[in-house]
Every structure is written in structure tokens, then in C-alpha cells.
Scaffold this active site. Structure first.
Site, PDB file in Angstrom:
ATOM      1  CB  SER A  25      11.465 102.074  28.119  1.00 27.42           C
ATOM      2  OG  SER A  25      10.681 103.142  28.612  1.00 27.42           O
ATOM      3  CB  THR A  57      15.202  98.447  29.926  1.00 28.05           C
ATOM      4  OG1 THR A  57      13.867  98.894  29.647  1.00 28.05           O
ATOM      5  CG2 THR A  57      16.150  99.618  29.972  1.00 28.05           C
ATOM      6  CE1 TYR A  58      10.562 100.552  25.192  1.00 27.29           C
ATOM      7  CE2 TYR A  58      10.573  98.523  26.479  1.00 27.29           C
ATOM      8  CZ  TYR A  58       9.933  99.657  26.043  1.00 27.29           C
ATOM      9  OH  TYR A  58       8.655  99.913  26.464  1.00 27.29           O
ATOM     10  N   GLY A  71       8.674 101.726  34.482  1.00 24.02           N
ATOM     11  CA  GLY A  71       8.154 100.378  34.696  1.00 24.02           C
ATOM     12  C   GLY A  71       8.943  99.625  35.753  1.00 24.02           C
ATOM     13  CB  ALA A  72       9.862  96.043  36.002  1.00 27.71           C
ATOM     14  CB  ALA A  73      13.835  99.514  34.614  1.00 22.14           C
TER      15      ALA A  73
END
Length: 114
Positions: A25, A57-58, A71-73
Site C-alpha cells: 500500500s 497499489t491501494y 511492502g513491495a512498492a
């Protein structure tokens, strides 16, 4: 027929941090989410002006002036990078909504509304 059109944009936001050990996110200042008409949990596209990365993403509600990738972002930006956060809406063919565009300053405060 329906079309995806620009609904909201946070332009030239600054990444305030990254947290790789998180589910995912982007944490965005709650006041900015409200002003831009972006909901918590809404899918957004993030464009990193600094390095050219684009990803989806959100959103989650963040603290004042926060713009943190999780996270991955978090691997796609660094603190201080300039980003654009974009949300789209699905509209009927003849609908031409006026998008909400907020230009942000270096501290993620609204400097201009377009």
C-alpha cells in the site's frame, strides 16, 4: 459504453518514507485523501517522477503530510522522490467529470488546486 477517466491526482508529492516489511500500500495524509476524493483502500496508480517507475497499489490513511510506500512498492522509490498519485473512475460515455487535481509543495501541503 463506459470509460476509465481521471478522477483525482496528487501531483508532485514527496515520498516521506518506505517500509518494506509491510503488507503493501501507500500511506497518504488523511486530509489529502479527503481533499482529493480518494477513499481508503482505493486502487491508485503511482508514477515516480524521479526514477520513471509506474505501479499500482491501494491507499491507507496516513499521518499529516505522510506519503509512505509500503511492502513491495517500497522498493520502487526512495525518501525524497517526487511522485504522482492518480485515481481513475469508471464513467458513462458522455460523462466528462471535472477531476480533482491537487499540486503539492515540498512538504506535501496543497499549494494549488486545478
Amino acid at each position: 459504453m463506459r470509460r476509465w477517466l481521471l478522477k483525482s491526482k496528487l501531483h508532485r508529492a514527496r515520498v516521506t518514507g518506505t517500509e518494506k516489511d509491510y503488507e503493501g500500500s501507500i500511506s497518504i495524509d488523511a486530509a489529502l485523501l479527503s481533499e482529493a476524493d480518494i477513499a481508503v483502500g482505493e486502487q491508485v496508480q503511482v508514477v515516480n517522477v524521479t526514477n520513471g517507475e509506474r505501479f499500482e497499489t491501494y491507499t491507507i490513511e496516513g499521518e499529516s503530510r505522510q506519503m509512505e510506500l509500503n511492502g513491495a512498492a517500497a522498493r520502487l522509490a526512495e525518501t525524497g522522490d517526487v511522485i504522482i498519485v492518480i485515481s481513475y473512475g469508471l464513467y458513462v460515455k458522455d460523462e466528462q467529470p471535472e477531476p480533482t487535481v491537487l499540486l503539492l509543495d515540498e512538504e506535501n501541503r496543497i499549494s494549488e488546486r486545478e
